[in-house]
Design an enzyme around this catalytic site. Structure first.
Site, PDB file in Angstrom:
ATOM      1  N   LYS A 138       9.732  17.728  -9.787  1.00  0.00           N
ATOM      2  CA  LYS A 138      10.695  18.069 -10.834  1.00  0.00           C
ATOM      3  C   LYS A 138      11.418  19.372 -10.529  1.00  0.00           C
ATOM      4  O   LYS A 138      12.630  19.477 -10.698  1.00  0.00           O
ATOM      5  CB  LYS A 138       9.998  18.171 -12.200  1.00  0.00           C
ATOM      6  CG  LYS A 138       9.532  16.861 -12.780  1.00  0.00           C
ATOM      7  CD  LYS A 138       9.019  17.019 -14.191  1.00  0.00           C
ATOM      8  CE  LYS A 138       7.935  18.040 -14.306  1.00  0.00           C
ATOM      9  NZ  LYS A 138       6.731  17.707 -13.509  1.00  0.00           N
TER      10      LYS A 138
ATOM     11  N   THR B 228      11.803  20.805  -7.540  1.00  0.00           N
ATOM     12  CA  THR B 228      12.662  20.576  -6.377  1.00  0.00           C
ATOM     13  C   THR B 228      13.934  19.846  -6.788  1.00  0.00           C
ATOM     14  O   THR B 228      15.044  20.204  -6.354  1.00  0.00           O
ATOM     15  CB  THR B 228      11.904  19.752  -5.319  1.00  0.00           C
ATOM     16  OG1 THR B 228      10.735  20.480  -4.921  1.00  0.00           O
ATOM     17  CG2 THR B 228      12.766  19.478  -4.104  1.00  0.00           C
TER      18      THR B 228
ATOM     19  N   ARG C 217      10.095  27.453 -15.168  1.00  0.00           N
ATOM     20  CA  ARG C 217       8.888  28.201 -15.512  1.00  0.00           C
ATOM     21  C   ARG C 217       8.426  29.039 -14.319  1.00  0.00           C
ATOM     22  O   ARG C 217       8.761  28.751 -13.174  1.00  0.00           O
ATOM     23  CB  ARG C 217       7.760  27.239 -15.909  1.00  0.00           C
ATOM     24  CG  ARG C 217       8.000  26.501 -17.203  1.00  0.00           C
ATOM     25  CD  ARG C 217       6.911  25.471 -17.448  1.00  0.00           C
ATOM     26  NE  ARG C 217       6.938  24.424 -16.433  1.00  0.00           N
ATOM     27  CZ  ARG C 217       5.930  23.577 -16.216  1.00  0.00           C
ATOM     28  NH1 ARG C 217       4.829  23.669 -16.928  1.00  0.00           N
ATOM     29  NH2 ARG C 217       6.033  22.649 -15.285  1.00  0.00           N
TER      30      ARG C 217
ATOM     31  N   LYS D 162      -2.532  22.375  -6.377  1.00  0.00           N
ATOM     32  CA  LYS D 162      -1.215  21.838  -6.722  1.00  0.00           C
ATOM     33  C   LYS D 162      -0.071  22.592  -6.043  1.00  0.00           C
ATOM     34  O   LYS D 162       0.994  22.048  -5.799  1.00  0.00           O
ATOM     35  CB  LYS D 162      -1.019  21.855  -8.245  1.00  0.00           C
ATOM     36  CG  LYS D 162       0.173  21.014  -8.690  1.00  0.00           C
ATOM     37  CD  LYS D 162       0.230  20.923 -10.205  1.00  0.00           C
ATOM     38  CE  LYS D 162       1.295  19.928 -10.630  1.00  0.00           C
ATOM     39  NZ  LYS D 162       2.653  20.275 -10.210  1.00  0.00           N
TER      40      LYS D 162
ATOM     41  N   ALA E  24       1.605  22.105 -19.388  1.00  0.00           N
ATOM     42  CA  ALA E  24       2.081  21.026 -20.262  1.00  0.00           C
ATOM     43  C   ALA E  24       0.975  20.074 -20.705  1.00  0.00           C
ATOM     44  O   ALA E  24       1.191  19.256 -21.585  1.00  0.00           O
ATOM     45  CB  ALA E  24       3.179  20.225 -19.565  1.00  0.00           C
TER      46      ALA E  24
ATOM     47  N   PHE F 228       4.807  17.951 -16.073  1.00  0.00           N
ATOM     48  CA  PHE F 228       4.186  16.634 -15.949  1.00  0.00           C
ATOM     49  C   PHE F 228       5.138  15.517 -16.365  1.00  0.00           C
ATOM     50  O   PHE F 228       6.346  15.660 -16.242  1.00  0.00           O
ATOM     51  CB  PHE F 228       2.864  16.581 -16.717  1.00  0.00           C
ATOM     52  CG  PHE F 228       1.818  17.517 -16.163  1.00  0.00           C
ATOM     53  CD1 PHE F 228       1.460  17.475 -14.830  1.00  0.00           C
ATOM     54  CD2 PHE F 228       1.205  18.466 -16.972  1.00  0.00           C
ATOM     55  CE1 PHE F 228       0.501  18.333 -14.305  1.00  0.00           C
ATOM     56  CE2 PHE F 228       0.254  19.346 -16.455  1.00  0.00           C
ATOM     57  CZ  PHE F 228      -0.089  19.271 -15.121  1.00  0.00           C
TER      58      PHE F 228
ATOM     59  N   PHE G 228      10.948  10.704  -0.085  1.00  0.00           N
ATOM     60  CA  PHE G 228       9.966  11.243   0.849  1.00  0.00           C
ATOM     61  C   PHE G 228      10.153  10.582   2.215  1.00  0.00           C
ATOM     62  O   PHE G 228      10.679   9.470   2.308  1.00  0.00           O
ATOM     63  CB  PHE G 228       8.539  10.992   0.336  1.00  0.00           C
ATOM     64  CG  PHE G 228       8.099  11.968  -0.719  1.00  0.00           C
ATOM     65  CD1 PHE G 228       7.110  12.899  -0.448  1.00  0.00           C
ATOM     66  CD2 PHE G 228       8.666  11.956  -1.984  1.00  0.00           C
ATOM     67  CE1 PHE G 228       6.697  13.803  -1.424  1.00  0.00           C
ATOM     68  CE2 PHE G 228       8.265  12.851  -2.959  1.00  0.00           C
ATOM     69  CZ  PHE G 228       7.273  13.776  -2.679  1.00  0.00           C
TER      70      PHE G 228
ATOM     71  N   TRP H  61      15.422  17.734  -0.993  1.00  0.00           N
ATOM     72  CA  TRP H  61      14.350  18.394  -0.246  1.00  0.00           C
ATOM     73  C   TRP H  61      14.756  18.534   1.226  1.00  0.00           C
ATOM     74  O   TRP H  61      14.539  19.569   1.833  1.00  0.00           O
ATOM     75  CB  TRP H  61      13.062  17.579  -0.364  1.00  0.00           C
ATOM     76  CG  TRP H  61      11.891  18.189   0.345  1.00  0.00           C
ATOM     77  CD1 TRP H  61      11.028  19.117  -0.155  1.00  0.00           C
ATOM     78  CD2 TRP H  61      11.465  17.922   1.683  1.00  0.00           C
ATOM     79  NE1 TRP H  61      10.081  19.452   0.782  1.00  0.00           N
ATOM     80  CE2 TRP H  61      10.330  18.729   1.937  1.00  0.00           C
ATOM     81  CE3 TRP H  61      11.926  17.083   2.701  1.00  0.00           C
ATOM     82  CZ2 TRP H  61       9.655  18.723   3.149  1.00  0.00           C
ATOM     83  CZ3 TRP H  61      11.256  17.070   3.918  1.00  0.00           C
ATOM     84  CH2 TRP H  61      10.132  17.883   4.131  1.00  0.00           C
TER      85      TRP H  61
END
Length: 556
Positions: free
Chosen positions: A71, A73, A94, A105, A273, A301, A381, A409
């Site tokens: 999210k 990225t 955030r 993470k 979250a 999330f 990806f 990305w």
């Protein structure tokens, strides 16, 4: 391919004063922390009070894998792309927590060529906001124990103190502790525990406060537990809300940094979250709405957690509403929801993409249920195959939702041009009208029932005897007319992490109900959510180092 930190270190940043100039922030409104980061004075909001707000875009996601679906990225890449097509766009994010940074993470500065920089500073101490929150929280803890030690004039029931100490690190050994050991000079012995800083109500308050006075008033409303007669004890009775607010005098100001492509980024606050409401600060978002034409922000999330809380808590207090929603999806997460084992997500499985689409469809349905136009962004990806991507594009088309392949990305803003154009088209044709999920003045069970049935897709809610007792207590205290903040697993629409996809026929079990009265919401805990995470078997910290010149390695 370079690592995230290598990409960031190769980037030539612009002085933060130049980034501020792009937003027409006056020099006296900027408090610099070195060359590339700064605090923005709240005077900006006063100066631009009558200026119309720009458009607000919320980035959320499908139910994620443990690694997250990108999210941040996507949000960063989208803003870079919007600026490339001539829009004055700002990303509002955030702040990362040190616990996940050193755990499993990772940070929250984006990835690849869609990052905010200086990423090492942002992921570490940044401008000290986390430390200020920790200090304010623990000042209150010290004041509570000192009050009891000095005679306990308020008759605080030391057996039922709900306020915990915090630190911004994953440390399972601190989940349950005993304080006051050492005899009479060390106070009274009682059970206590630590939470991670981002789970603190101080963090939640920071992210919902309007200004320093509102922050102080909210601190005063915090309930620390009952007295011996069963009445709530508030911080304002202890009288330390002013001192706590003083510790936050700089932390309340949003932070200005930049993306790899020198577009402005405002980063401020960072509640989890799955524990709190998972959004950046109201002040940062409001500031971005005044300074830019389009503000892109994200909520933690999946849409069932962060986005629901963004809409029902943040928007409720902020008198704002998104003009569009971007739902981030990945092929790997869809395959997981389609039944593929986590160890086999890199292998092509077109059928699993089709089967797992149920989760994406449900999250799109959730956002449409709030009356919002939706764009699906496929975060690409390297392991995604053309056949898998084609299947997802076809599923979105048949479902009737706009979709774009996001390659930010790998390519930065250039990889999000199609996404940016489609979003602008949504914004220009926006006819959304906010839809209220529940009435905050309704009962706690009815409000929770609305979330479970309308957003999670469950059949209803069951309350443990303890939870029923807690609800009755909040009703007796007159503290039940607040929005609901559900604490549950992030890995399923249900409260069972093993139920993937879009499960049906389940019920949510609420084990604990408590009020975050300063923040202004009621926390309903559905499962054994850890408010103090632990480190994995091989923490990310093992890969990190710094050399004699100060160059950091291994930070993603």
């Amino acid at each position: 391919m370079f690592s995230d930190i290598e990409i960031a270190q190769k980037n030539v940043m612009e002085p933060i004063s130049k980034i501020a100039e792009k937003l027409d922030i006056h020099p006296e409104e900027l408090e610099q922390y070195g060359h590339y980061k700064a605090k923005i004075s709240l005077d900006v909001l006063k100066r631009l009070e009558k200026k119309p707000n720009g458009k607000l875009v919320l980035v959320t996601a499908i139910t994620p894998t443990p690694a997250g679906e990108g999210k941040s990225t996507t949000s960063i890449g989208l803003v870079q792309a919007l600026n490339k097509i001539g829009k004055k766009a700002i990303v509002a994010l955030r702040e990362p927590s040190l616990g996940p940074v050193f755990g499993i993470k990772g940070g929250a500065a984006g990835g690849g060529y869609a990052q905010v920089v200086p990423m090492d500073d942002i992921n570490l101490h940044f401008t000290g906001d986390m430390h200020a929150i920790t200090a304010a929280n623990n000042l209150l803890s010290a004041m509570i124990d000192n009050h009891i030690h000095q005679g306990n004039e308020l008759r605080i029931d030391a057996r039922q103190i709900s306020w915990r100490r915090v630190m911004d690190m994953n440390d399972r050994a601190l989940r349950h502790v005993v304080v006051g050991l050492g005899g009479k000079p060390c106070g009274f012995v009682r059970e206590d525990g630590f939470m991670i800083t981002v789970a603190s109500e101080i963090m939640a308050i920071l992210c919902l406060a309007y200004d320093i006075e509102d922050l102080k008033e909210r601190f005063g409303r915090i309930v620390i537990g009952p007295d011996l007669d069963g009445n709530p004890v508030y911080v304002h009775q202890l009288g330390c809300e002013g001192a706590m607010a003083m510790l936050m005098k700089d932390a309340i100001k949003p932070n200005l940094v930049q993306t790899l492509e020198h577009t402005p980024a405002i980063i401020h606050g960072g509640p989890f979250a799955n524990i709190a409401h998972g959004c950046n600060s109201l002040l940062a978002t409001k500031m971005a709405l005044k300074l830019g034409d389009i503000t892109v922000t994200e909520a933690g999330f999946g849409a069932d957690l962060g986005a629901e809380k963004f809409l029902d808590i943040k928007c409720h207090y902020g008198n704002m509403y998104p003009d569009a929603v971007v739902v981030v999806a990945t092929i790997r997460a869809l395959k997981m929801h389609g039944g593929v084992k986590k160890t086999e997500l890199s292998q092509e499985n077109v059928q699993a993409v089709s089967d797992g689409f149920t989760n994406l469809a449900k999250q799109v349905e959730n956002m449409r249920g709030f009356g919002l136009p939706v764009l699906v962004a496929i975060n690409k990806f390297a392991t995604d195959t053309p056949a898998e991507i084609d299947m997802l594009l076809k599923k979105c088309e048949s479902y009737g939702v706009d979709v774009s392949l996001n390659e930010c990305w790998e390519k930065g803003g250039e990889g999000g041009i199609d996404m940016a154009n489609k979003l602008v088209d949504l914004l220009e044709h926006d006819t959304s009208k906010p839809v209220e999920l529940y009435d905050v003045n309704d009962t706690i069970p009815h409000k929770l029932e609305a979330i479970v049935t309308k957003v999670y897709g469950g059949d209803g809610v069951d309350f443990t005897p303890n939870a029923k007792k807690q609800i009755k207590l909040l009703e007796d205290w007159g503290l039940d007319k607040l929005p609901i903040c559900v604490a549950k697993t992030q890995y399923s629409l249900s409260d069972n992490p093993a139920l993937l996809g879009a499960p049906k026929g389940f019920r949510i079990t609420v084990q604990d109900v408590r009020v975050s009265n300063g923040a202004g919401f009621i926390v309903c805990q559905t499962s054994n959510i850890m408010v103090m995470p632990g480190l994995p078997k091989k923490p990310a910290a093992l890969n990190m180092d710094i050399d004699a010149s100060g160059k950091i390695s291994g930070l993603f």
